[in-house]
Write a protein that holds these residues in place. Structure first.
Motif, PDB file in Angstrom:
ATOM      1  N   PHE A 223       0.841  -1.210   0.000  1.00 25.80           N
ATOM      2  CA  PHE A 223       0.000   0.000   0.000  1.00 25.80           C
ATOM      3  C   PHE A 223       0.870   1.253   0.000  1.00 25.80           C
ATOM      4  N   LEU A 224       1.952   1.265   0.789  1.00 29.58           N
ATOM      5  CA  LEU A 224       2.842   2.423   0.808  1.00 29.58           C
ATOM      6  C   LEU A 224       3.513   2.623  -0.550  1.00 29.58           C
ATOM      7  N   VAL A 225       3.917   1.533  -1.205  1.00 25.57           N
ATOM      8  CA  VAL A 225       4.517   1.641  -2.537  1.00 25.57           C
ATOM      9  C   VAL A 225       3.506   2.219  -3.524  1.00 25.57           C
ATOM     10  N   LEU A 226       2.250   1.816  -3.404  1.00 31.78           N
ATOM     11  CA  LEU A 226       1.230   2.339  -4.311  1.00 31.78           C
ATOM     12  C   LEU A 226       0.943   3.810  -4.031  1.00 31.78           C
ATOM     13  N   VAL A 227       0.996   4.214  -2.768  1.00 33.12           N
ATOM     14  CA  VAL A 227       0.848   5.639  -2.438  1.00 33.12           C
ATOM     15  C   VAL A 227       1.958   6.440  -3.102  1.00 33.12           C
ATOM     16  N   ALA A 228       3.200   5.925  -3.012  1.00 34.03           N
ATOM     17  CA  ALA A 228       4.338   6.608  -3.634  1.00 34.03           C
ATOM     18  C   ALA A 228       4.190   6.645  -5.152  1.00 34.03           C
ATOM     19  N   THR A 229       3.699   5.558  -5.739  1.00 34.32           N
ATOM     20  CA  THR A 229       3.517   5.500  -7.190  1.00 34.32           C
ATOM     21  C   THR A 229       2.443   6.481  -7.646  1.00 34.32           C
ATOM     22  N   LEU A 230       1.353   6.532  -6.909  1.00 31.05           N
ATOM     23  CA  LEU A 230       0.274   7.457  -7.248  1.00 31.05           C
ATOM     24  C   LEU A 230       0.739   8.900  -7.140  1.00 31.05           C
ATOM     25  N   ARG A 231       1.520   9.183  -6.128  1.00 32.57           N
ATOM     26  CA  ARG A 231       2.044  10.547  -5.964  1.00 32.57           C
ATOM     27  C   ARG A 231       2.927  10.930  -7.152  1.00 32.57           C
ATOM     28  N   ARG A 232       3.757   9.987  -7.606  1.00 30.87           N
ATOM     29  CA  ARG A 232       4.643  10.275  -8.738  1.00 30.87           C
ATOM     30  C   ARG A 232       3.831  10.466 -10.018  1.00 30.87           C
ATOM     31  N   LEU A 233       2.769   9.661 -10.193  1.00 28.92           N
ATOM     32  CA  LEU A 233       1.909   9.819 -11.365  1.00 28.92           C
ATOM     33  C   LEU A 233       1.203  11.175 -11.347  1.00 28.92           C
ATOM     34  N   ARG A 234       0.823  11.606 -10.152  1.00 27.34           N
ATOM     35  CA  ARG A 234       0.181  12.914 -10.024  1.00 27.34           C
ATOM     36  C   ARG A 234       1.172  14.020 -10.390  1.00 27.34           C
ATOM     37  N   GLU A 235       2.441  13.855  -9.985  1.00 25.12           N
ATOM     38  CA  GLU A 235       3.471  14.871 -10.269  1.00 25.12           C
ATOM     39  C   GLU A 235       3.713  15.024 -11.768  1.00 25.12           C
ATOM     40  N   ILE A 236       3.614  13.926 -12.521  1.00 24.49           N
ATOM     41  CA  ILE A 236       3.860  14.018 -13.960  1.00 24.49           C
ATOM     42  C   ILE A 236       2.577  14.283 -14.747  1.00 24.49           C
ATOM     43  N   GLY A 237       1.461  14.436 -14.010  1.00 19.80           N
ATOM     44  CA  GLY A 237       0.205  14.790 -14.653  1.00 19.80           C
ATOM     45  C   GLY A 237      -0.467  13.662 -15.409  1.00 19.80           C
ATOM     46  N   HIS A 238      -0.280  12.428 -14.957  1.00 22.20           N
ATOM     47  CA  HIS A 238      -0.894  11.283 -15.643  1.00 22.20           C
ATOM     48  C   HIS A 238      -2.413  11.301 -15.433  1.00 22.20           C
ATOM     49  N   LYS A 239      -3.153  11.290 -16.530  1.00 18.06           N
ATOM     50  CA  LYS A 239      -4.607  11.414 -16.445  1.00 18.06           C
ATOM     51  C   LYS A 239      -5.283  10.176 -15.859  1.00 18.06           C
ATOM     52  N   GLY A 240      -4.588   9.062 -15.864  1.00 20.18           N
ATOM     53  CA  GLY A 240      -5.188   7.828 -15.377  1.00 20.18           C
ATOM     54  C   GLY A 240      -5.495   7.816 -13.896  1.00 20.18           C
ATOM     55  N   ILE A 241      -4.963   8.785 -13.153  1.00 16.76           N
ATOM     56  CA  ILE A 241      -5.192   8.787 -11.707  1.00 16.76           C
ATOM     57  C   ILE A 241      -6.611   9.232 -11.367  1.00 16.76           C
ATOM     58  N   LEU A 242      -7.316   9.792 -12.330  1.00 15.11           N
ATOM     59  CA  LEU A 242      -8.674  10.253 -12.060  1.00 15.11           C
ATOM     60  C   LEU A 242      -9.558   9.061 -11.667  1.00 15.11           C
ATOM     61  N   GLY A 243     -10.294   9.234 -10.614  1.00 12.56           N
ATOM     62  CA  GLY A 243     -11.208   8.181 -10.173  1.00 12.56           C
ATOM     63  C   GLY A 243     -10.559   7.071  -9.371  1.00 12.56           C
ATOM     64  N   LEU A 244      -9.255   7.193  -9.099  1.00 11.35           N
ATOM     65  CA  LEU A 244      -8.563   6.147  -8.334  1.00 11.35           C
ATOM     66  C   LEU A 244      -8.515   6.534  -6.859  1.00 11.35           C
ATOM     67  N   ASP A 245      -9.143   5.721  -6.025  1.00  8.28           N
ATOM     68  CA  ASP A 245      -9.182   5.956  -4.578  1.00  8.28           C
ATOM     69  C   ASP A 245      -8.558   4.751  -3.874  1.00  8.28           C
ATOM     70  N   LEU A 246      -7.322   4.892  -3.427  1.00  9.99           N
ATOM     71  CA  LEU A 246      -6.628   3.782  -2.778  1.00  9.99           C
ATOM     72  C   LEU A 246      -7.317   3.350  -1.487  1.00  9.99           C
ATOM     73  N   LEU A 247      -7.977   4.293  -0.819  1.00  6.31           N
ATOM     74  CA  LEU A 247      -8.563   3.981   0.484  1.00  6.31           C
ATOM     75  C   LEU A 247      -9.634   2.891   0.396  1.00  6.31           C
ATOM     76  N   LYS A 248     -10.275   2.769  -0.762  1.00 13.08           N
ATOM     77  CA  LYS A 248     -11.327   1.752  -0.880  1.00 13.08           C
ATOM     78  C   LYS A 248     -10.753   0.347  -0.880  1.00 13.08           C
ATOM     79  N   TRP A 249      -9.435   0.231  -1.061  1.00  7.57           N
ATOM     80  CA  TRP A 249      -8.781  -1.078  -1.059  1.00  7.57           C
ATOM     81  C   TRP A 249      -8.170  -1.423   0.305  1.00  7.57           C
ATOM     82  N   LEU A 250      -8.421  -0.592   1.280  1.00  9.55           N
ATOM     83  CA  LEU A 250      -7.887  -0.882   2.613  1.00  9.55           C
ATOM     84  C   LEU A 250      -8.519  -2.129   3.232  1.00  9.55           C
TER      85      LEU A 250
END
Length: 601
Positions: A223-250
């Protein structure tokens, strides 16, 4: 304190110096702990009994309110503090950007299944072709192997991510490196300074990791690795992050955290608290199907994860298709989820049948070999035709029955035995097994303080028993002779209310490192008692004010505890156990799960 004063910690609780299970009951809190409990209650307006529970688990006065309301935001570290986490995230980002095929190699237990499903769901969100590979427990053993790695590469994998394994898989990872395929290892198992060849190794238990997150299970690290990956995708402006909520997979992280029995402290506690909320929404089709198969009544609790869901997922890895559990947890289709949940439920019933037959044989052998265990330090049972995937469960049952370290070993027709052991608090079983390897008594073996695995030749079984006895004798005898049961407080039937249960649940979840509170119910009359189900003893306790409390002692009918309860109808007894709510046909009933008892003095 004067020389003649009695230390309140050492004074037997309710005067029980020796219970029916030979435990001395003692108060969990010493004087400093009692003072801390009083301060928690007074400063925060928390009921005394709840304050005692918090103080007994090391919660300070300042931490109490935040402890009762844990949050992911406050307890999650910056993922980059984990060694190689940023590197792993960058590699996953590259795979997402280039549409690579990713192979996820997981372990065959619940943590491995949940970790694999978590990674699969993340990659699938971005449209990647991801494949999960779970090795066969019997034929492949634990972790990546060169044959499987080469097979995944031959099938087109551009990147391999191992979860809940891989930290010590040197040969397999060399095989990947030889074929110029990157491997990202996400794990939590102990690892030495001799690290495998891989692109990134994210493991908070590697020696050069200073994150302080070594208590996480593999899914927690993923989960921590995915948080880091999502943050990096957000930094580069990847559009695929829209609608992705990691918390629902807790819900998956919580399931793994409970079933892997990692300490419920810090981030783990927040994972479970918030994961239970996610699980109650039943957004995961696979989990929802398993809940139905298990006949879940009421809201999801850690108990349901650990004792209803976990065993069903594990059943695939123990006696069936090891990949069923991880596949189930990735599904969106309710019909397919229902089908696989049905397969796992059937496998679990088969496992229960096999376990019952094996346990009867193991207990008979133990009684013949050791009597009631009085003279034994370590129980070692062994048979041909036992299923090697179930020996760990048998060892756990033997440890419970005889209150000694115990091993169960399954021999194949060639005289090679695969065994598993479970220990008692205070005795390091893993160290003993490693010493047996060094003595040449085992082909291989290892483990940690409370559990171990081994491989032994039948010809050396007698010598192994003697070695264990010599190695463990004095220590185990002392531990057994001085067993104590720590009591958090006394409670009467009239005090066991739903309001109390709600407040106790808020101080949870309970498990490893945050033990379930144990309460004594003093001098209550056994109004009714009977045997139910699989050797369980059910009682109704009645206080002097007429208030009643239901109780159950699981698997105790043929034990000293069950014998005492069954013979005590109409008599007053002290009982000790954990108090909770049972949901039945839409009603919520308070019940004590009895773990010990004593006649009144």
């Amino acid at each position: 304190m004067s020389d003649n004063a009695v230390d309140p910690v050492q004074r037997a609780f309710l005067g029980v110096d020796k219970s029916v299970l030979n435990h001395r009951w003692v108060a969990r809190l010493d004087q400093a702990g009692q003072n801390r409990a009083m301060a928690i209650a007074q400063k925060h307006g928390i009921p005394d009994l709840i304050a005692r529970v918090l103080a007994g688990r090391g919660v300070s006065v300042e931490e109490a309110l935040e402890f009762l309301q844990p949050s992911i935001r406050s307890l999650m570290p910056d993922p980059s503090v984990l060694t190689d986490c940023a590197k792993a995230a960058e590699r996953l980002v590259a795979a997402i950007r280039h549409g690579e095929k990713v192979a996820i190699f997981g372990d065959y237990d619940v943590d491995g299944a949940a970790s694999s499903a978590l990674m699969f769901r993340f990659l699938h969100h971005f449209g990647l072709r991801a494949e999960i590979y779970i090795p066969d427990r019997i034929f492949e053993g634990y972790g990546p192997n060169p044959t499987a790695i080469n097979q995944l590469i031959d099938q087109g994998a551009n990147l391999i991510v191992t979860v809940d394994c891989g930290s010590t898989s040197h040969d397999a990872l060399v095989a990947a490196a030889d074929r110029k395929i990157d491997v990202v290892v996400i794990d939590h198992h102990q690892v030495t300074h001799d690290l495998p060849v891989c692109h990134a190794l994210v493991n908070p238990n590697r020696e050069d990791d200073l994150s302080g997150q070594g208590h996480l299970c593999a899914a927690g690290v993923v989960f921590l690795v995915l948080v880091a990956t999502l943050r990096r995708l957000r930094e580069i402006g990847h559009k695929g992050i829209l609608g992705l909520d990691l918390l629902k997979w807790l819900d998956l992280v919580a399931l793994a955290t409970v079933c892997d029995v990692v300490p419920l402290k810090g981030l783990n506690r927040a994972y479970v608290v918030k994961g239970l909320v996610a699980a109650r929404h039943q957004g995961n089709a696979g989990l929802a199907a398993l809940f139905r198969k298990a006949g879940l009544a009421g809201p999801v609790t850690p108990y349901h994860f650990g004792f209803l869901i976990g065993p069903r997922i594990n059943a695939g890895g123990r006696i069936g298709d090891a990949a069923l559990g991880s596949r189930l947890l990735t599904l969106e289709d309710a019909a397919e989820a229902e089908d696989i949940a049905g397969q796992l439920d059937a496998l679990n019933r088969d496992r229960q049948t096999m376990e019952a037959a094996m346990l009867a044989e193991a207990e008979a052998e133990a009684l013949a070999e050791y009597g009631n265990g009085e003279g034994a330090s370590v129980i070692v049972t062994a048979r041909e035709k036992w299923h090697p995937g179930i020996v760990g469960l048998i060892a756990a049952r033997l440890k419970e029955r005889f209150r000694r370290p115990a091993f169960a070993i399954a021999f194949d027709p060639n005289g090679r035995g695969t065994g598993s052991g479970r220990s008692i608090n205070g005795f390091d079983m893993g160290r003993m097994v490693r010493a047996a390897v060094e003595e040449g008594l085992l082909l291989k073996g290892g483990g940690h303080a409370m559990a171990a695995g081994l491989t032994v030749e039948r010809a050396k079984l007698g010598s192994l028993r003697s070695f264990f006895e010599e190695r463990a004798g004095k220590t185990v005898a002392s531990l057994v002779a001085n067993e104590t049961l720590k009591i958090d407080g006394a409670i009467g039937a009239s005090g066991a209310t739903t309001d109390l249960i709600d407040k106790l649940e808020a101080a949870g979840p309970y498990g490893s490192g945050h033990s379930q509170p144990v309460f004594a119910v003093p001098a209550h009359r056994v109004r009714d008692v009977r045997t139910v189900g699989e050797k369980h003893v059910k009682v109704t306790l009645e206080g002097m004010d007429g208030a009643r409390l239901d109780g159950i002692a699981f698997r105790s009918a043929d034990t000293p505890l069950g014998s005492l309860l069954l013979s005590a109808r109409g008599a007053a007894v002290h009982v000790a156990g954990t108090i909770g709510a049972e949901h039945y046909q839409g009603t919520r009933r308070i019940q004590i799960r009895i773990s010990d008892a004593s006649p009144t003095i």
